[in-house]
Design a protein around this motif. Structure first.
Motif, short mmCIF file in Angstrom:
data_model
loop_
_atom_site.label_atom_id
_atom_site.label_comp_id
_atom_site.label_asym_id
_atom_site.label_seq_id
_atom_site.Cartn_x
_atom_site.Cartn_y
_atom_site.Cartn_z
N HIS A 110 47.82 22.53 81.38
CA HIS A 110 48.76 22.16 79.81
C HIS A 110 48.51 23.63 79.43
CE1 HIS A 110 48.48 17.75 79.26
NE2 HIS A 110 47.47 17.90 79.37
N GLY A 111 50.57 24.02 79.81
CA GLY A 111 51.52 24.82 79.46
C GLY A 111 49.95 26.08 78.32
N MET A 112 49.84 25.55 77.39
CA MET A 112 49.26 27.25 76.76
C MET A 112 47.26 26.91 76.63
SD MET A 112 50.75 28.81 74.55
CE MET A 112 50.10 29.50 74.62
N ARG A 113 47.21 25.48 77.50
CA ARG A 113 45.38 25.56 77.45
C ARG A 113 45.78 26.39 79.26
NH1 ARG A 113 45.99 19.46 76.37
NH2 ARG A 113 45.75 19.37 74.18
N GLU A 114 46.64 26.46 79.44
CA GLU A 114 45.79 27.03 81.23
C GLU A 114 46.42 28.47 80.86
OE1 GLU A 114 45.17 26.20 84.25
OE2 GLU A 114 45.43 23.80 82.91
N ILE A 115 47.38 29.10 79.93
CA ILE A 115 47.43 30.38 79.59
C ILE A 115 46.46 31.06 79.08
CG2 ILE A 115 48.38 32.09 78.53
CD1 ILE A 115 51.02 30.37 79.55
N ARG A 116 45.63 29.65 77.97
CA ARG A 116 44.47 30.10 77.22
C ARG A 116 43.57 29.88 78.07
NH1 ARG A 116 42.67 26.04 72.56
NH2 ARG A 116 41.83 25.40 74.59
N ALA A 117 42.77 28.93 79.57
CA ALA A 117 41.64 29.69 80.18
C ALA A 117 42.49 31.11 81.45
CB ALA A 117 41.79 28.29 81.18
N ASP A 118 43.89 30.76 81.31
CA ASP A 118 43.65 32.70 82.29
C ASP A 118 42.98 33.60 81.73
OD1 ASP A 118 44.86 31.00 84.94
OD2 ASP A 118 47.11 31.42 83.59
N ARG A 119 43.52 33.80 80.11
CA ARG A 119 42.97 34.44 79.24
C ARG A 119 41.84 35.28 79.77
NH1 ARG A 119 47.37 33.61 74.95
NH2 ARG A 119 49.49 35.02 75.89
N PHE A 120 41.02 33.82 78.86
CA PHE A 120 39.43 33.75 78.94
C PHE A 120 38.76 34.01 80.46
CE2 PHE A 120 35.40 31.57 79.97
CZ PHE A 120 34.81 31.73 78.79
N ALA A 121 39.27 34.34 81.80
CA ALA A 121 39.12 34.08 82.45
C ALA A 121 39.00 36.04 82.94
CB ALA A 121 39.43 33.70 83.72
N ALA A 122 39.97 36.17 82.97
CA ALA A 122 41.05 37.84 82.93
C ALA A 122 39.62 38.30 82.03
CB ALA A 122 41.76 37.80 82.18
N LYS A 123 39.91 38.26 80.29
CA LYS A 123 38.42 39.04 79.43
C LYS A 123 37.12 39.03 79.91
CE LYS A 123 41.26 38.03 75.01
NZ LYS A 123 41.54 37.04 74.46
N LEU A 124 36.55 38.11 80.73
CA LEU A 124 35.31 37.43 81.54
C LEU A 124 35.64 37.90 82.30
CD1 LEU A 124 33.14 36.31 80.75
CD2 LEU A 124 33.86 34.24 82.15
N LEU A 125 35.84 38.88 83.49
CA LEU A 125 35.85 39.26 84.10
C LEU A 125 36.20 40.63 85.34
CD1 LEU A 125 36.82 36.37 86.99
CD2 LEU A 125 34.81 37.37 85.90
N VAL A 126 37.07 40.77 84.02
CA VAL A 126 37.35 42.18 83.91
C VAL A 126 37.25 43.38 82.99
CG1 VAL A 126 39.56 44.07 83.96
CG2 VAL A 126 39.49 41.74 85.32
N SER A 127 36.55 44.27 82.73
CA SER A 127 36.26 44.92 81.48
C SER A 127 37.13 46.60 82.02
CB SER A 127 34.27 46.56 83.15
OG SER A 127 34.48 47.29 82.05
N PRO A 128 37.08 47.04 81.00
CA PRO A 128 38.16 47.89 80.34
C PRO A 128 37.55 49.06 80.92
CG PRO A 128 37.68 46.88 78.34
CD PRO A 128 36.77 45.78 79.32
#
Length: 123
Positions: A65-83
């Motif tokens: 589902h569109g927004m759930r996929e975007i939210r999961a993508d953002r979760f993954a990005a925040k979890l895996l990429v350090s500024p």
């Protein structure tokens, strides 16, 4: 890093399973399990697992589902990429997403998601 993410998932009470063929990964809420395709490269495995961990974190129902996929993508990005790590990689490679993603051990999709979050927050 994959082992650390698996350990994190298990600490949260999620079981990790491996499968052949089919989707890269899936969240199965009725079993509190994340299933990951065996045989993918490390970056794809890591990012797929982190994405599904996002679905688990938000207790999403099955399906795409569109927004759930975007939210999961953002979760993954925040979890895996350090500024800090992103800044160091960008200093090395300039604005080259494929090279930066490779340096950070993530997919270009996760990297682009992270940069879109950063750009939105900087505005």
């Amino acid at each position: 890093m994959i082992d650390a993410l698996i350990q994190e998932a298990e600490c949260r009470g999620y079981r990790i399973r491996w499968h052949r063929g089919g989707p890269n990964a899936a969240w199965i809420p009725t079993q509190r399990a994340i299933t990951v395709q065996d045989g993918m490269d490390d970056a794809t495995t890591l990012c797929a697992l982190a994405h599904e961990l996002g679905h688990a974190h938000y207790n999403d129902p099955p399906g795409h589902h569109g927004m759930r996929e975007i939210r999961a993508d953002r979760f993954a990005a925040k979890l895996l990429v350090s500024p800090t790590e992103y800044a160091a990689a960008e200093a090395l490679f300039g604005p080259q997403p494929a090279l930066i993603a490779n340096e950070l051990g993530v997919t270009v999709k996760v990297l682009k998601t992270w940069t879109s979050i950063y750009e939105r927050n900087a505005a």
